[in-house]
Design an enzyme around this catalytic site. Sequence first.
Site, PDB file in Angstrom:
ATOM      1  N   ASP A  89     -10.066   4.494 -15.700  1.00 17.55           N
ATOM      2  CA  ASP A  89     -10.925   4.737 -14.546  1.00 17.55           C
ATOM      3  C   ASP A  89     -11.788   5.978 -14.808  1.00 17.55           C
ATOM      4  OD1 ASP A  89     -11.860   4.417 -11.928  1.00 17.55           O
ATOM      5  OD2 ASP A  89     -10.246   5.619 -11.050  1.00 17.55           O
ATOM      6  N   HIS A  90     -13.093   5.858 -14.650  1.00 17.24           N
ATOM      7  CA  HIS A  90     -14.031   6.975 -14.839  1.00 17.24           C
ATOM      8  C   HIS A  90     -13.858   7.733 -16.155  1.00 17.24           C
ATOM      9  CE1 HIS A  90     -15.785   6.750 -10.818  1.00 17.24           C
ATOM     10  NE2 HIS A  90     -14.580   6.585 -10.348  1.00 17.24           N
ATOM     11  N   ASP A 111     -18.337   6.115 -17.341  1.00 21.69           N
ATOM     12  CA  ASP A 111     -19.127   6.556 -16.190  1.00 21.69           C
ATOM     13  C   ASP A 111     -20.118   7.627 -16.629  1.00 21.69           C
ATOM     14  OD1 ASP A 111     -20.227   7.399 -13.862  1.00 21.69           O
ATOM     15  OD2 ASP A 111     -18.356   8.013 -12.901  1.00 21.69           O
ATOM     16  N   GLY A 188     -11.957   9.698  -2.040  1.00 25.05           N
ATOM     17  CA  GLY A 188     -11.157  10.587  -1.201  1.00 25.05           C
ATOM     18  C   GLY A 188     -10.943  10.081   0.218  1.00 25.05           C
ATOM     19  N   SER A 220     -10.749   2.905  -0.571  1.00 24.62           N
ATOM     20  CA  SER A 220      -9.553   3.077   0.260  1.00 24.62           C
ATOM     21  C   SER A 220      -9.882   2.964   1.741  1.00 24.62           C
ATOM     22  CB  SER A 220      -8.900   4.440  -0.015  1.00 24.62           C
ATOM     23  OG  SER A 220      -8.049   4.353  -1.131  1.00 24.62           O
ATOM     24  N   THR A 261      -8.646   1.568  -5.525  1.00 22.79           N
ATOM     25  CA  THR A 261      -7.848   2.166  -4.463  1.00 22.79           C
ATOM     26  C   THR A 261      -6.890   3.199  -5.032  1.00 22.79           C
ATOM     27  OG1 THR A 261      -7.902   0.015  -3.336  1.00 22.79           O
ATOM     28  CG2 THR A 261      -6.293   1.632  -2.548  1.00 22.79           C
TER      29      THR A 261
HETATM   30  C1  PGH Z   1     -11.665   5.096  -6.842  1.00 21.96           C
HETATM   31  C2  PGH Z   1     -10.675   5.317  -5.724  1.00 21.96           C
HETATM   32  N1  PGH Z   1     -11.231   5.265  -8.103  1.00 21.96           N
HETATM   33  O1  PGH Z   1     -12.064   5.084  -9.136  1.00 21.96           O
HETATM   34  O2  PGH Z   1     -12.822   4.772  -6.660  1.00 21.96           O
HETATM   35  O3  PGH Z   1     -11.299   5.567  -4.488  1.00 21.96           O
HETATM   36  O4  PGH Z   1     -10.515   7.554  -3.183  1.00 21.96           O
HETATM   37  O5  PGH Z   1     -11.214   5.478  -2.031  1.00 21.96           O
HETATM   38  O6  PGH Z   1      -9.102   5.518  -3.295  1.00 21.96           O
HETATM   39  P1  PGH Z   1     -10.477   6.050  -3.197  1.00 21.96           P
HETATM   40 ZN    ZN Z   2     -13.971   5.670  -8.533  1.00 22.25          ZN
HETATM   41 CA    CA Z   3     -21.840   7.933 -10.133  1.00 22.97          CA
END
Ligand code: PGH
Ligand code: ZN
Ligand code: CA
Length: 314
Positions: A89-90, A111, A188, A220, A261
């Site tokens: 993720d990212h 990203d 967040g 989320s 999420t």
């Molecule tokens: C998210 C999680 N992770 O890459 O995008 O977002 O903060 O809404 O859980 P939330």
């Molecule tokens: Zn994200």
């Molecule tokens: Ca961005």
Amino acid sequence: MYVKSTKDILDKANAEYYGVGAFNINSLEFLIGIVSAAVIKRSPVIIQASEGAMSYAGNGDFRKGAKVLADMVRRYADNIPVPVALHLDHGHDLDHVLAAIRAGFTSVMIDASAKPFKENVEITSEVVRIAHAAEISVEAELGKLVGVEDNVSVAERDATLVDPDEAKIFVEKTGVDFLAPAIGTSHGAFKFKGEAKLDFERLRKVKQLTKIPLVLHGASSVLEADVEKANSYGAKIEGAKGVPFDILKEAIKYGINKINTDTDLRIAFIAELRKSLHEKPSDIDPRDFFKPAIEAVKNVVAQRMDILGSSNKV
Ligand code: PGH
Ligand code: ZN
Ligand code: CA
């Protein structure tokens, strides 16, 4: 079962118009909660780990952490009757992307959305070339994650949210497998000051022009009951607001297939942890506190699988 590529899961969701949750982990407890829900719901599931999670799992060494997490997830997926994927993720640079690929992740996100469009295209193309050679799929992002407030001007929106025509060019040039278009969410527990609102018209156009699985970051829902529970046991989380279930469902109708999420799991876990710590002051066995917190994570994930439409898709 551990899938070969996350694409297996998301192409099916794209063809059949449903969403699959991508749930963040840092440790075994979250993995157990998430996978337990997937088994009960007969749902495919994407586990994801951020650069921070890799660092945490490796006690500061992200390369080691990537291996620890991938080995743990892969081993845990053994004999599990639903598809389990592991996604970076990212990822922000090639070092983290390579660490994830070498460790055995089934997809990576690069990203580079904070960089100018041309640079984002170049970096993403490079990652696609490397990842596809290893049969790993790639997610990239366009635009900035910010809440869409009523008082934001058209010019401001255009400056932060995804440009659908750019998205089309981006996907063609990079060959990326999944795209995260910024349409008004943010990470967040504090996503919207007023009413929750996403730019569905922009999303509709991006889908029409790209046709690939799309990703909603910052998805989320920030469940009120869990926030209240945490607060009643000493937390101070005020003014929290997430993406309501009906908006998630609408986003899926417009072409979102991967729903990121993290925050919801954190709140559920911490709320239950605070509660059980409070209720068992003389207990010193961490498992007695983690088990109900794992159960809370499981319940949140199971509920989301129903909402996203991935339940019973296995
Ligand atoms: C998210 C999680 N992770 O890459 O995008 O977002 O903060 O809404 O859980 P939330
Ligand atoms: Zn994200
Ligand atoms: Ca961005």
